[in-house]
Design a protein around this motif. Structure first.
Motif, mmCIF file in Angstrom:
data_model
loop_
_atom_site.group_PDB
_atom_site.id
_atom_site.type_symbol
_atom_site.label_atom_id
_atom_site.label_comp_id
_atom_site.label_asym_id
_atom_site.label_seq_id
_atom_site.Cartn_x
_atom_site.Cartn_y
_atom_site.Cartn_z
ATOM 1 N N MET A 163 -13.795 8.735 49.069
ATOM 2 C CA MET A 163 -13.128 7.472 48.882
ATOM 3 C C MET A 163 -12.715 6.820 50.190
ATOM 4 O O MET A 163 -12.567 7.486 51.219
ATOM 5 C CB MET A 163 -11.575 7.862 48.154
ATOM 6 C CG MET A 163 -11.868 8.135 46.584
ATOM 7 S SD MET A 163 -12.287 6.750 45.864
ATOM 8 C CE MET A 163 -10.700 5.662 45.844
ATOM 9 N N PRO A 164 -12.745 5.616 50.467
ATOM 10 C CA PRO A 164 -12.284 4.808 51.640
ATOM 11 C C PRO A 164 -10.965 5.244 52.121
ATOM 12 O O PRO A 164 -10.073 5.362 51.210
ATOM 13 C CB PRO A 164 -12.442 3.400 51.555
ATOM 14 C CG PRO A 164 -12.482 3.277 50.022
ATOM 15 C CD PRO A 164 -12.774 4.609 49.426
ATOM 16 N N ILE A 168 -19.298 9.766 58.304
ATOM 17 C CA ILE A 168 -19.146 8.773 58.332
ATOM 18 C C ILE A 168 -18.379 8.103 57.186
ATOM 19 O O ILE A 168 -18.773 8.192 56.117
ATOM 20 C CB ILE A 168 -20.412 7.867 58.409
ATOM 21 C CG1 ILE A 168 -21.272 8.412 59.733
ATOM 22 C CG2 ILE A 168 -20.208 6.379 58.563
ATOM 23 C CD1 ILE A 168 -22.603 7.942 59.789
ATOM 24 N N GLU A 169 -17.125 7.309 57.622
ATOM 25 C CA GLU A 169 -16.303 7.155 56.544
ATOM 26 C C GLU A 169 -16.016 5.473 56.504
ATOM 27 O O GLU A 169 -16.135 5.082 57.699
ATOM 28 C CB GLU A 169 -14.942 7.640 56.590
ATOM 29 C CG GLU A 169 -14.993 9.277 56.777
ATOM 30 C CD GLU A 169 -15.110 9.681 55.525
ATOM 31 O OE1 GLU A 169 -14.784 9.309 54.318
ATOM 32 O OE2 GLU A 169 -15.605 11.075 55.694
ATOM 33 N N ARG A 170 -15.428 5.053 55.506
ATOM 34 C CA ARG A 170 -15.156 3.597 55.407
ATOM 35 C C ARG A 170 -13.640 3.574 55.915
ATOM 36 O O ARG A 170 -12.972 3.890 55.061
ATOM 37 C CB ARG A 170 -15.381 2.911 54.109
ATOM 38 C CG ARG A 170 -16.760 2.600 53.668
ATOM 39 C CD ARG A 170 -16.957 2.446 52.287
ATOM 40 N NE ARG A 170 -16.722 3.643 51.553
ATOM 41 C CZ ARG A 170 -16.762 3.617 50.356
ATOM 42 N NH1 ARG A 170 -17.093 2.520 49.279
ATOM 43 N NH2 ARG A 170 -16.438 4.941 49.374
ATOM 44 N N PHE A 171 -13.251 2.452 56.769
ATOM 45 C CA PHE A 171 -11.640 2.528 56.928
ATOM 46 C C PHE A 171 -11.671 0.933 56.620
ATOM 47 O O PHE A 171 -12.274 -0.019 57.241
ATOM 48 C CB PHE A 171 -11.695 2.608 58.403
ATOM 49 C CG PHE A 171 -11.529 3.866 58.909
ATOM 50 C CD1 PHE A 171 -10.067 4.519 58.882
ATOM 51 C CD2 PHE A 171 -12.548 4.757 59.121
ATOM 52 C CE1 PHE A 171 -10.117 6.073 59.176
ATOM 53 C CE2 PHE A 171 -12.504 6.034 59.548
ATOM 54 C CZ PHE A 171 -11.157 6.512 59.622
ATOM 55 N N LEU A 172 -11.000 0.669 55.402
ATOM 56 C CA LEU A 172 -10.757 -0.875 55.098
ATOM 57 C C LEU A 172 -9.379 -1.128 55.156
ATOM 58 O O LEU A 172 -8.228 -0.540 55.199
ATOM 59 C CB LEU A 172 -11.293 -0.646 53.550
ATOM 60 C CG LEU A 172 -12.490 -0.127 53.109
ATOM 61 C CD1 LEU A 172 -12.601 -0.453 51.590
ATOM 62 C CD2 LEU A 172 -13.688 -0.915 53.683
ATOM 63 N N ALA A 173 -9.195 -2.637 55.728
ATOM 64 C CA ALA A 173 -7.863 -3.242 55.913
ATOM 65 C C ALA A 173 -8.008 -4.751 55.636
ATOM 66 O O ALA A 173 -9.111 -5.245 55.587
ATOM 67 C CB ALA A 173 -7.792 -2.965 57.392
ATOM 68 N N LYS A 174 -6.895 -5.274 55.423
ATOM 69 C CA LYS A 174 -6.754 -6.706 55.328
ATOM 70 C C LYS A 174 -7.067 -7.319 56.526
ATOM 71 O O LYS A 174 -7.761 -8.708 56.667
ATOM 72 C CB LYS A 174 -5.705 -7.124 54.766
ATOM 73 C CG LYS A 174 -5.377 -6.612 53.331
ATOM 74 C CD LYS A 174 -3.834 -6.861 52.793
ATOM 75 C CE LYS A 174 -3.573 -6.224 51.474
ATOM 76 N NZ LYS A 174 -2.184 -6.220 51.015
ATOM 77 N N TRP A 180 -21.229 4.574 53.442
ATOM 78 C CA TRP A 180 -22.561 4.608 54.321
ATOM 79 C C TRP A 180 -23.708 5.151 53.744
ATOM 80 O O TRP A 180 -23.775 6.168 53.111
ATOM 81 C CB TRP A 180 -22.126 5.197 55.416
ATOM 82 C CG TRP A 180 -22.988 5.459 56.906
ATOM 83 C CD1 TRP A 180 -24.017 6.564 57.012
ATOM 84 C CD2 TRP A 180 -23.281 4.589 57.939
ATOM 85 N NE1 TRP A 180 -24.830 6.339 58.123
ATOM 86 C CE2 TRP A 180 -24.434 5.000 58.566
ATOM 87 C CE3 TRP A 180 -22.762 3.355 58.008
ATOM 88 C CZ2 TRP A 180 -24.998 4.121 59.755
ATOM 89 C CZ3 TRP A 180 -23.236 2.610 59.195
ATOM 90 C CH2 TRP A 180 -24.259 3.010 59.702
ATOM 91 N N ASP A 181 -24.838 4.473 53.953
ATOM 92 C CA ASP A 181 -26.279 4.781 53.404
ATOM 93 C C ASP A 181 -27.079 5.545 54.698
ATOM 94 O O ASP A 181 -27.516 4.567 55.472
ATOM 95 C CB ASP A 181 -26.634 3.813 52.887
ATOM 96 C CG ASP A 181 -28.222 4.368 52.159
ATOM 97 O OD1 ASP A 181 -28.334 5.411 52.290
ATOM 98 O OD2 ASP A 181 -29.013 3.575 51.551
ATOM 99 N N ALA A 182 -27.152 6.957 54.694
ATOM 100 C CA ALA A 182 -27.834 7.266 55.758
ATOM 101 C C ALA A 182 -29.383 7.204 55.542
ATOM 102 O O ALA A 182 -30.455 7.648 56.490
ATOM 103 C CB ALA A 182 -27.712 8.933 56.116
ATOM 104 N N GLY A 183 -29.789 7.016 54.322
ATOM 105 C CA GLY A 183 -31.353 6.611 53.856
ATOM 106 C C GLY A 183 -31.958 8.048 54.354
ATOM 107 O O GLY A 183 -31.679 9.000 53.897
ATOM 108 N N SER A 184 -33.098 7.791 55.080
ATOM 109 C CA SER A 184 -33.940 9.099 55.169
ATOM 110 C C SER A 184 -33.785 9.790 56.401
ATOM 111 O O SER A 184 -34.634 10.435 57.085
ATOM 112 C CB SER A 184 -35.419 8.930 55.059
ATOM 113 O OG SER A 184 -35.828 7.910 55.867
ATOM 114 N N ALA A 185 -32.776 9.439 57.217
ATOM 115 C CA ALA A 185 -32.420 9.946 58.378
ATOM 116 C C ALA A 185 -32.339 11.333 58.754
ATOM 117 O O ALA A 185 -31.741 11.793 57.652
ATOM 118 C CB ALA A 185 -31.073 9.006 59.208
#
Length: 529
Positions: free
Chosen positions: A1-2, A183-189, A414-419
């Protein structure tokens, strides 16, 4: 969760902390710092805060000094706002418990620095920034609604692209790398860039390691306008010693009577400017650079020996102790000094309340371009700007925050793909060193079209290598910073290449004179999304 907050502040220096304290009255605030909370450009500011605090001084005089130093490119409205609101912001610091030097009468012990016509610099010894940050952090810790996330490096801003018209994508937060590698999402107005400058773009700098231009790079990639990146201020006097890393010798030493001399003991600044050693920083830095090139010497010297040990240890305890640690006793021997990259006068374009061209995104402090500094920052106006605009931004940011409805669908994780984990980190360290060296040699104190062209060609190749590395391997803080200094370096080159004149901190041998007819304007760039 973000992680979800009302306000997201990237950076923990004077601007970010000032904003956080005021914003906490209106909602929840997250403050992300790339390293420990105390590690910021603010903590390394020595000289002080310029503000009209003496009855013999005036707003008009401080405004005029700022305009003169800015070489015609200051925005007068930004200058007036900053100067006139300064005393109240300084008093606010005193109320929070910040301690500044005072005379026996109890009045502030004001000093003078280059470009100022009066003694108006309030200071706390020679560690003013550290004291300002201490007071602000202590108040933040005592304030509900503020949460710190240390050792958390923002990677990129998150845009909500579900907007009715192209170009109106709103910033809704940032992706950030935490200490545990997630790697996290930090969401804000409301998202606020308070990330400071980009001194580490250059080989020699007074800035700490955190100054990698993150805010400017992220904002540019998100489509925000950026301006005046060619005006990078080189502080004239950093300690020259093989073991000293980025130690600034404050301009306040010259304000108290320090003399710049060559190896043979001759003074030289009187040949370059009527104010001598107290000329604006761009003049002093170019003069030192010219003398070093003329003589072949590796440094010049700042002589304080006539001031006396008692005065020096009381007025400059930190500088005295640091020099002594390198076996330089400034009471009996001159200090070897060289210019070094110090302050970013351009940045993310904002209005007088910190709003950028991207909805929901604000920028305050050194990362911003408010128009205050023009082509050259007046000494000790930087902490002042952070205090003033940190407060001003809250006024409109809280209104914007309150007007927003509950956010809809969360942006993707966050999508790390094939990294994968990197097995060739040497690429990062090598490219880091190459960028900083080519910027110093080709885009430094004195420039030419040919040097700028060489820098651009090499930077474009390096950015391709970095882009390939970024997508192939898992993100680390070193990769984040390398990507950002490469982007900021190219922005500096782009702005410098466009300005076909010399003005303030941008000096080119191909166009050695200012051209008011064509270039009395900002150099503005934006990325098409």
């Amino acid at each position: 969760m973000p992680h979800r907050f009302d306000f997201l502040v990237l950076g923990g220096g004077v601007a970010g902390l000032s904003f956080a304290l005021q914003a906490a009255r209106h909602g929840t605030v997250a403050v992300l710092t790339k390293r420990e909370r105390t590690e910021s450009n603010t903590a390394y500011a020595q000289g002080g805060i310029a503000s009209v605090l003496a009855p013999t001084d005036s707003f008009d005089a401080h405004i005029e000094d700022t305009l003169v130093a800015g070489a015609g490119l200051c925005h007068r409205d930004a200058v007036e706002v900053t100067v006139r609101e300064g005393p109240e912001r300084v008093q606010g610091l005193v109320t929070l418990g910040a301690e500044f030097n005072r005379q026996t009468s109890g009045e502030f012990d004001l000093t003078r620095e280059g470009g100022h016509s009066a003694r108006r610099i309030i200071h706390s010894g020679d560690i003013t920034g550290r004291e300002v940050q201490r007071a602000l952090l202590a108040e933040c810790d005592a304030t509900p609604n503020i949460t710190f996330f240390a050792n958390t490096a923002a990677i990129d801003l998150i845009l909500d692209r579900r907007q009715p018209r192209p170009g109106t994508s709103r910033c809704v937060g940032a992706y950030a790398l935490q200490e545990n590698g997630s790697i996290e999402r930090f969401l804000a107005k409301v998202t606020v860039l308070a990330t400071g400058g980009a001194g580490k773009v250059y080989l020699y700098t007074s800035n700490p390691d955190v100054a990698t231009g993150d805010g400017v790079a992220m904002a540019y990639r998100a489509g925000a306008q950026v301006a005046n990146m060619e005006f990078y201020q080189f502080h004239p006097t950093c300690l020259y010693h093989p073991e000293a890393k980025s130690f600034l010798i404050s301009e306040a030493l010259r304000g108290e009577g320090g003399k710049l001399k060559l190896k043979g003991g001759q003074t030289f600044m009187e040949r370059y400017h009527p104010l001598g050693a107290l000329a604006p920083r761009d003049v002093v830095a170019r003069a030192i650079d010219a003398e070093m090139k003329r003589t072949g010497d590796e440094c010049v010297y700042l002589d304080m020996t006539h001031m006396g040990r008692a005065f020096l240890t009381e007025r400059f305890p930190n500088i005295y102790a640091t020099c002594k640690a390198f076996n330089i006793d400034m009471a009996v021997q001159p200090i070897p000094v060289v210019p070094a990259a110090h302050y970013q006068c351009g940045g993310v374009v904002t209005d007088l309340h910190g709003r950028t061209s991207v909805p929901g995104l604000y920028a305050i402090g050194e990362v911003s371009c408010t128009g205050l500094h023009g082509a050259n920052r007046l000494a000790s106006n930087s902490l002042l700007e952070g205090l003033v605009f940190g407060q001003r931004a809250v006024k409109v940011a809280q209104e914007e925050m309150a007007s927003l409805s509950t956010p809809g669908e969360d942006p993707p994780a966050w999508d790390a793909g094939s990294a994968v984990e990197s097995d060739e980190s040497v690429v990062v360290s090598h490219n880091w060193d190459e960028i900083r060296r080519l910027m110093w040699n080709y885009v430094g104190i004195v420039r030419t079209d040919k040097r700028l062209m060489r820098a651009r060609r090499r930077l474009e190749l390096l950015r391709e290598e970095i882009r390939d590395y970024y997508w192939r391997f898992k993100v680390t803080r070193d990769v984040i910073e390398l990507r950002n200094i490469a982007d900021v370096a190219l922005l500096i080159v782009d702005c410098a290449s466009r300005r076909k004149e010399s003005r303030g901190l941008h000096f080119t041998l191909d166009y050695p004179h200012p051209d008011d007819h064509h270039w009395l304007r900002d150099t503005t760039l934006s990325r098409e999304l």
